[in-house]
Design a protein around this motif. Structure first.
Motif, PDB file in Angstrom:
ATOM      1  N   TRP A  80       0.832  -1.204   0.000  1.00 52.70           N
ATOM      2  CA  TRP A  80       0.000   0.000   0.000  1.00 52.70           C
ATOM      3  C   TRP A  80       0.869   1.257   0.000  1.00 52.70           C
ATOM      4  O   TRP A  80       0.606   2.195  -0.755  1.00 52.70           O
ATOM      5  CB  TRP A  80      -0.935   0.000   1.216  1.00 52.70           C
ATOM      6  N   LEU A  81       1.911   1.261   0.829  1.00 52.42           N
ATOM      7  CA  LEU A  81       2.820   2.405   0.852  1.00 52.42           C
ATOM      8  C   LEU A  81       3.437   2.629  -0.526  1.00 52.42           C
ATOM      9  O   LEU A  81       3.483   3.764  -1.025  1.00 52.42           O
ATOM     10  CB  LEU A  81       3.935   2.187   1.886  1.00 52.42           C
ATOM     11  N   LYS A  82       3.909   1.561  -1.135  1.00 53.94           N
ATOM     12  CA  LYS A  82       4.510   1.668  -2.465  1.00 53.94           C
ATOM     13  C   LYS A  82       3.510   2.214  -3.478  1.00 53.94           C
ATOM     14  O   LYS A  82       3.863   3.048  -4.319  1.00 53.94           O
ATOM     15  CB  LYS A  82       5.028   0.306  -2.935  1.00 53.94           C
ATOM     16  N   SER A  83       2.262   1.749  -3.400  1.00 55.62           N
ATOM     17  CA  SER A  83       1.254   2.218  -4.357  1.00 55.62           C
ATOM     18  C   SER A  83       0.982   3.714  -4.208  1.00 55.62           C
ATOM     19  O   SER A  83       0.764   4.417  -5.197  1.00 55.62           O
ATOM     20  CB  SER A  83      -0.045   1.425  -4.229  1.00 55.62           C
ATOM     21  N   GLN A  84       1.018   4.203  -2.973  1.00 59.87           N
ATOM     22  CA  GLN A  84       0.803   5.633  -2.746  1.00 59.87           C
ATOM     23  C   GLN A  84       1.940   6.458  -3.350  1.00 59.87           C
ATOM     24  O   GLN A  84       1.712   7.516  -3.934  1.00 59.87           O
ATOM     25  CB  GLN A  84       0.671   5.931  -1.250  1.00 59.87           C
ATOM     26  N   VAL A  85       3.150   5.958  -3.226  1.00 61.57           N
ATOM     27  CA  VAL A  85       4.309   6.652  -3.804  1.00 61.57           C
ATOM     28  C   VAL A  85       4.264   6.533  -5.328  1.00 61.57           C
ATOM     29  O   VAL A  85       4.482   7.512  -6.045  1.00 61.57           O
ATOM     30  CB  VAL A  85       5.628   6.090  -3.232  1.00 61.57           C
ATOM     31  N   ASP A  86       3.930   5.339  -5.830  1.00 62.69           N
ATOM     32  CA  ASP A  86       3.849   5.129  -7.280  1.00 62.69           C
ATOM     33  C   ASP A  86       2.770   6.007  -7.920  1.00 62.69           C
ATOM     34  O   ASP A  86       2.927   6.470  -9.048  1.00 62.69           O
ATOM     35  CB  ASP A  86       3.564   3.658  -7.613  1.00 62.69           C
ATOM     36  N   ASN A  87       1.674   6.221  -7.178  1.00 60.10           N
ATOM     37  CA  ASN A  87       0.588   7.076  -7.679  1.00 60.10           C
ATOM     38  C   ASN A  87       0.898   8.557  -7.507  1.00 60.10           C
ATOM     39  O   ASN A  87       0.062   9.403  -7.787  1.00 60.10           O
ATOM     40  CB  ASN A  87      -0.725   6.752  -6.966  1.00 60.10           C
ATOM     41  N   GLN A  88       2.083   8.839  -7.027  1.00 56.86           N
ATOM     42  CA  GLN A  88       2.576  10.204  -6.809  1.00 56.86           C
ATOM     43  C   GLN A  88       1.736  10.981  -5.797  1.00 56.86           C
ATOM     44  O   GLN A  88       1.672  12.203  -5.832  1.00 56.86           O
ATOM     45  CB  GLN A  88       2.682  10.956  -8.134  1.00 56.86           C
ATOM     46  N   GLU A  89       1.095  10.221  -4.892  1.00 63.13           N
ATOM     47  CA  GLU A  89       0.399  10.880  -3.781  1.00 63.13           C
ATOM     48  C   GLU A  89       1.438  11.469  -2.823  1.00 63.13           C
ATOM     49  O   GLU A  89       1.206  12.498  -2.210  1.00 63.13           O
ATOM     50  CB  GLU A  89      -0.487   9.879  -3.039  1.00 63.13           C
ATOM     51  N   TYR A  90       2.545  10.763  -2.707  1.00 67.24           N
ATOM     52  CA  TYR A  90       3.653  11.184  -1.848  1.00 67.24           C
ATOM     53  C   TYR A  90       4.952  10.934  -2.609  1.00 67.24           C
ATOM     54  O   TYR A  90       5.016  10.049  -3.456  1.00 67.24           O
ATOM     55  CB  TYR A  90       3.660  10.398  -0.530  1.00 67.24           C
ATOM     56  N   SER A  91       5.978  11.669  -2.254  1.00 67.50           N
ATOM     57  CA  SER A  91       7.256  11.507  -2.954  1.00 67.50           C
ATOM     58  C   SER A  91       8.089  10.360  -2.391  1.00 67.50           C
ATOM     59  O   SER A  91       8.992   9.867  -3.053  1.00 67.50           O
ATOM     60  CB  SER A  91       8.051  12.808  -2.912  1.00 67.50           C
ATOM     61  N   SER A  92       7.763   9.928  -1.154  1.00 68.41           N
ATOM     62  CA  SER A  92       8.525   8.833  -0.539  1.00 68.41           C
ATOM     63  C   SER A  92       7.681   8.178   0.548  1.00 68.41           C
ATOM     64  O   SER A  92       6.701   8.757   1.033  1.00 68.41           O
ATOM     65  CB  SER A  92       9.820   9.356   0.071  1.00 68.41           C
ATOM     66  N   LYS A  93       8.107   6.993   0.936  1.00 65.90           N
ATOM     67  CA  LYS A  93       7.440   6.307   2.046  1.00 65.90           C
ATOM     68  C   LYS A  93       7.583   7.119   3.330  1.00 65.90           C
ATOM     69  O   LYS A  93       6.663   7.197   4.138  1.00 65.90           O
ATOM     70  CB  LYS A  93       8.032   4.915   2.254  1.00 65.90           C
ATOM     71  N   SER A  94       8.745   7.732   3.506  1.00 68.28           N
ATOM     72  CA  SER A  94       8.976   8.535   4.714  1.00 68.28           C
ATOM     73  C   SER A  94       7.987   9.684   4.811  1.00 68.28           C
ATOM     74  O   SER A  94       7.440   9.957   5.890  1.00 68.28           O
ATOM     75  CB  SER A  94      10.395   9.087   4.725  1.00 68.28           C
ATOM     76  N   GLU A  95       7.758  10.355   3.698  1.00 67.52           N
ATOM     77  CA  GLU A  95       6.802  11.463   3.693  1.00 67.52           C
ATOM     78  C   GLU A  95       5.412  10.956   4.066  1.00 67.52           C
ATOM     79  O   GLU A  95       4.699  11.582   4.855  1.00 67.52           O
ATOM     80  CB  GLU A  95       6.769  12.119   2.313  1.00 67.52           C
ATOM     81  N   LEU A  96       5.034   9.821   3.513  1.00 62.12           N
ATOM     82  CA  LEU A  96       3.723   9.238   3.796  1.00 62.12           C
ATOM     83  C   LEU A  96       3.599   8.838   5.257  1.00 62.12           C
ATOM     84  O   LEU A  96       2.605   9.153   5.921  1.00 62.12           O
ATOM     85  CB  LEU A  96       3.479   8.034   2.880  1.00 62.12           C
TER      86      LEU A  96
END
Length: 79
Positions: free
Chosen positions: A15-31
């Motif tokens: 899920w974290l990767k998908s959020q970054v891949d969808n450009q919702e966030y720039s990194s897992k850390s940001e998320l």
């Protein structure tokens, strides 16, 4: 900023990767930091409501209506 090493379950990591891949966030850390911020804000709201309930229980009543308490709690969401 401090660095931490944390492990995620496979579904959470995906899920974290998908959020970054969808450009919702720039990194897992940001998320993760955003999720922590949201959790902290929710805790503030929970503490506020809890304190209002405890105060009302101790005094036997509160002058605020259900609607007023709900409106105050909702306004805290927007802060």
């Amino acid at each position: 900023m401090s660095r931490q090493s944390i492990s995620f379950t496979k579904p959470n990591d995906e899920w974290l990767k998908s959020q970054v891949d969808n450009q919702e966030y720039s990194s897992k850390s940001e998320l993760v930091n955003d999720l922590i911020r949201q959790a902290r804000n929710q805790q503030i709201q929970i503490d506020y409501i809890k304190n209002k309930i405890e105060k009302a229980e101790k005094s036997g009543f509160t002058r605020d209506s259900k609607e007023q308490i709900l409106a105050q709690a909702k306004s805290m969401l927007n802060e």
